[in-house]
Design an enzyme around this catalytic site. Structure first.
Site, PDB file in Angstrom:
ATOM      1  N   LYS A 216       0.844  -1.198   0.000  1.00  8.09           N
ATOM      2  CA  LYS A 216       0.000   0.000   0.000  1.00  8.09           C
ATOM      3  C   LYS A 216       0.875   1.243   0.000  1.00  8.09           C
ATOM      4  CE  LYS A 216      -0.354  -0.216   5.043  1.00  8.09           C
ATOM      5  NZ  LYS A 216      -1.246  -0.243   6.213  1.00  8.09           N
TER       6      LYS A 216
ATOM      7  N   TYR B  60      13.393  31.413  -0.554  1.00  4.35           N
ATOM      8  CA  TYR B  60      12.153  32.125  -0.232  1.00  4.35           C
ATOM      9  C   TYR B  60      12.205  32.792   1.141  1.00  4.35           C
ATOM     10  CZ  TYR B  60       9.535  30.098  -4.152  1.00  4.35           C
ATOM     11  OH  TYR B  60       9.072  29.762  -5.395  1.00  4.35           O
TER      12      TYR B  60
END
Length: 760
Positions: free
Chosen positions: A425, A652
């Site tokens: 999964k 940033y």
């Protein structure tokens, strides 16, 4: 090993099978011993053509049956294969047309005889294989569509049985006049029952279904396969000589024991040293060239060429003997055989190498035609690592050796009758569900569990075989997909069981039992409700399981709770047995359950994070570091190296300002690739040229800055290791989990889809 295909044993045996076919048409031992020649040409060599059919079934039909094309009733990729076979047949007809005309094979032909030759017999004696393959593939597809796999086996088996009594057992058939009349009418349509109608379907279908949920040859050990092959072949030999003694065969291509002999032979070859399921064998470095993909493709061409051209070389050798007066070239069977083989190989091998070169060149040209520029038009094999996965930005490497070692460790720790049911999964915890499941399939793993139906569908569309269990909720609108893709669904509770029942068609399920986790599953106290689920129509209950919620902690309280869960689950099993309900396959253990509570083994073990070589925390991982090997490495590239000066910001939000002149490397990876943003501002680091480079500023979506001021000669194109080793240094997923305040499961499962996964 890089650039290695997983079925080299199968490809190498194609050559042996083709050479066995040559013995049928040259009888090399006839002058020495009639019995020995019969054994070689009518017993041993009879495995060759069924083997070819099984290979076709495995690599053509198996993928087709799992594809959307088959579900939608389209021919799709299967049509391309059939066209290829048809082209080979037409070319072969043209090759042997002059020989047939010279030998007078085509004189006074009627329309019916032409149809018989084209559809059943072949226009030259060995060419029957091509129409048989085309017809057999068509019949198998029809049978599977009409009656599913089991019904298709019944139909194919019935046809094979009919063929037997027109072939090796014909002497028995003619003793009954009505049956003899049926065969007499049949032989006006075909010369032999060893054709695409009677012989091909059962072997094609057997090859297509080499993987099943039952105990098959993939779960058999090598010793069992060897014993099965030896026993079935010995019995087939006895069968053949017995039939010969009583003079029963009309022809001798089909035996009862040929079917199990082919089954065990194929199983043994598929578990050869090129990817042995569960054995951990490795190919010696000196033999790597023999297992390279290009070599294996050339082998396939050579085997096909030997099959097609060897009768022509028989004619050539006989011609040489006639004109040279060297009669021993024909009269000496062994010499005749080797002359035919050598001449055939001398013609076929250069042609195969040339064809492979031309195909490769054409492929590269076509790839390059869709790109701009010259130098960058085609990615080299080095750049794609031979797997078609780009390593020019960010990528994930999956270690085949580590995965095999981890599988071997768990198999040794579990009882022999407990199978692995790996949890793939969340894209196999970020490792790549398809690439991991394919490798596990090759290692003999035939059961998987996933979280949702979409994950199961992805595996089926990629050709993954075996049972696939959906652990979570599936909305009723997807119930049709459960059936279409042969997925097993977890029964969440009795109400959900009713919803599954009301779908109205058979569905395979595992019943979840809530023994204390209190997520999904019917409460263990609700025995009557659990019994009702077993009695519900349309539900085929294949398994029953629970989830141990505290098996990762070995404190006194947690151990008591875990054993209490196991006791409650056992009580459910006992209650079912007392009511006469046969208990299906059970499973309790996940990764920590196998490691900490081996005594709780059931029929399956749902190993997850540990299969990939780590546990959730460093504390949990350290005790097992000698047994479990990390499977995943995450790497990226240096895009540019920039110099900035004291006082200049980078990245940033002015989050980083250089205190002095420094050099920054721009990496082609960001949080969209799975690099946690929490590693910003110096919390995380990468490895470049075996040295650590700290992250500076904020991790961006697609790029990240690292400080390489103290590293010499860092250049654009250099590899930066985010997870894994470089030189003597290593960054583990445990390191990153600790730096970001989470567990390894989250770090791995959130790796983005953008980095390509490659098995190395």
């Amino acid at each position: 090993m890089k650039n290695r295909e997983q079925y080299a044993g199968i490809d190498w045996f194609r050559i042996a099978a083709a050479l066995l076919v040559v013995t049928i048409h040259t009888s090399p031992l006839a002058g020495w011993s009639a019995e020995a020649d019969f054994f070689l040409t009518r017993v041993l060599a009879r495995v060759a053509v069924p083997y070819f059919f099984m290979v076709t079934g495995r690599f053509v039909l198996a993928d087709y049956f799992l594809s959307e094309d088959f579900q939608a009733g389209r021919i799709g990729r299967l049509g391309r294969y059939l066209r290829k076979i048809l082209i080979l047949y037409v070319v072969s007809i043209l090759i042997y047309l002059p020989v047939g005309i010279y030998a007078g094979h085509y004189e006074h032909l009627t329309v019916g005889e032409v149809c018989r030759m084209l559809l059943f017999d072949g226009t030259f004696y060995h060419l029957w294989y091509f129409p048989a393959c085309i017809m057999g593939v068509g019949l198998v597809c029809l049978f599977v569509r009409l009656w599913k796999i089991k019904g298709a086996f019944v139909a194919a088996g019935a046809l094979y049985l009919f063929g037997l009594f027109g072939d090796s057992y014909y002497g028995l058939a003619v003793k009954c006049p009505p049956i003899a009349l049926i065969y007499k009418k049949g032989f006006s349509l075909w010369s032999y029952t060893r054709n695409g109608l009677f012989m091909a379907p059962v072997f094609l279908l057997l090859g297509a279904c080499v993987v099943s949920r039952k105990k098959t040859r993939r779960q058999m050990g090598r010793g069992q396969l060897v014993i099965g092959l030896l026993c079935s072949f010995a019995l087939m030999t006895a069968e053949a000589f017995t039939l010969r003694y009583f003079e029963l065969p009309r022809h001798d291509s089909m035996y009862v024991l040929l079917v199990p002999t082919g089954f065990f032979l194929y199983g043994l070859l598929e578990r050869g040293p090129d990817g042995l399921p569960g054995t951990g064998w490795h190919i010696p470095r000196a033999l790597h060239l023999l297992y390279a993909p290009r070599m294996l493709r050339i082998l396939r061409l050579i085997s096909t060429g030997i099959y097609i051209l060897h009768p022509g070389m028989i004619v050539v050798v006989r011609g040489i003997a006639k004109f040279s007066g060297i009669n021993s070239l024909v009269e000496n069977g062994i010499l005749h055989y080797f002359c035919v083989v050598l001449l055939t190989v001398a013609v076929v091998c250069p042609a195969a190498v040339l064809l492979e070169f031309l195909v490769k060149k054409r492929s590269l040209t076509q790839k390059g035609s869709g790109r701009s520029g010259d130098a960058d038009a085609v990615c080299s094999e080095q750049e794609t690592n031979g797997f078609g996965i780009s390593t020019d930005r960010a990528w994930i490497e999956i270690s085949r050796d580590a995965l095999q070692a981890n599988v071997a460790f768990f198999r040794e720790r579990l009882p022999e009758d407990c199978q692995l049911m790996p949890a793939v999964k969340a894209d196999a915890y970020g490792h790549g569900a398809v690439i991991v499941a394919r490798e596990l399939n090759r290692m003999g793993v035939e059961a998987f569990c996933v979280a949702c139906v979409q994950e199961g569908i992805e595996l089926r569309r990629a050709g993954i075989q075996g049972e696939i269990l959906i652990l979570g909720y599936t909305h009723p609108s997807w119930f049709d997909a459960l059936r279409k893709y042969r997925l097993s669904q977890t029964v969440l509770d009795v109400a959900y069981a009713n919803a599954l029942r009301q779908y109205g068609k058979k569905l395979h399920v595992h019943i979840g039992i809530d023994t204390g986790m209190h997520r999904l599953g019917e409460r263990c106290e609700h025995i009557e409700e659990i019994c009702r689920i077993f009695d519900m129509p349309n539900l085929i209950v294949d398994g029953m399981f629970t989830h141990l919620s505290a098996d990762d902690i070995l404190g006194e309280q947690e151990q008591a709770f875990t054993m209490g869960q196991a006791s409650r689950f056992t009580a459910v099993m006992d209650a079912l047995g007392a009511r006469g309900i046969e208990c299906p396959k059970i499973h309790l253990q996940a990764s920590y359950g196998v490691l900490n509570y081996p005594e709780l083994a059931g029929d399956y073990a749902r190993v997850g994070i540990a299969l990939y070589g780590v546990l959730s925390t460093r504390e949990d991982t350290l005790p097992w570091r000698d047994e479990l090997r990390p499977v995943l490495s995450l790497k990226t590239r240096v895009a540019a190296v920039k110099e900035i000066y004291a006082g200049e910001p980078a990245g940033y939000g002015l989050a980083f300002t250089a205190a002095q002149t420094m050099r920054l490397a721009v990496l082609t990876i960001g949080y969209a690739d799975g690099l946690p943003r929490a590693l910003s501002d110096g919390r995380g680091e990468v490895l470049i040229r075996g040295q650590r480079a700290p992250i500076v500023g904020k991790v961006c979506m697609d790029q990240t800055l690292v400080d390489v001021s103290g590293l010499a000669d860092v250049r654009p194109g250099d590899v930066a290791v985010v997870i894994g080793r470089s030189g003597g240094e290593e960054i583990t997923v445990c390191d990153i989990a600790e730096q970001t305040g989470t567990i390894t499961n989250e770090i791995l499962s959130r790796l983005g889809k953008r980095p390509g996964r490659m098995m190395i």
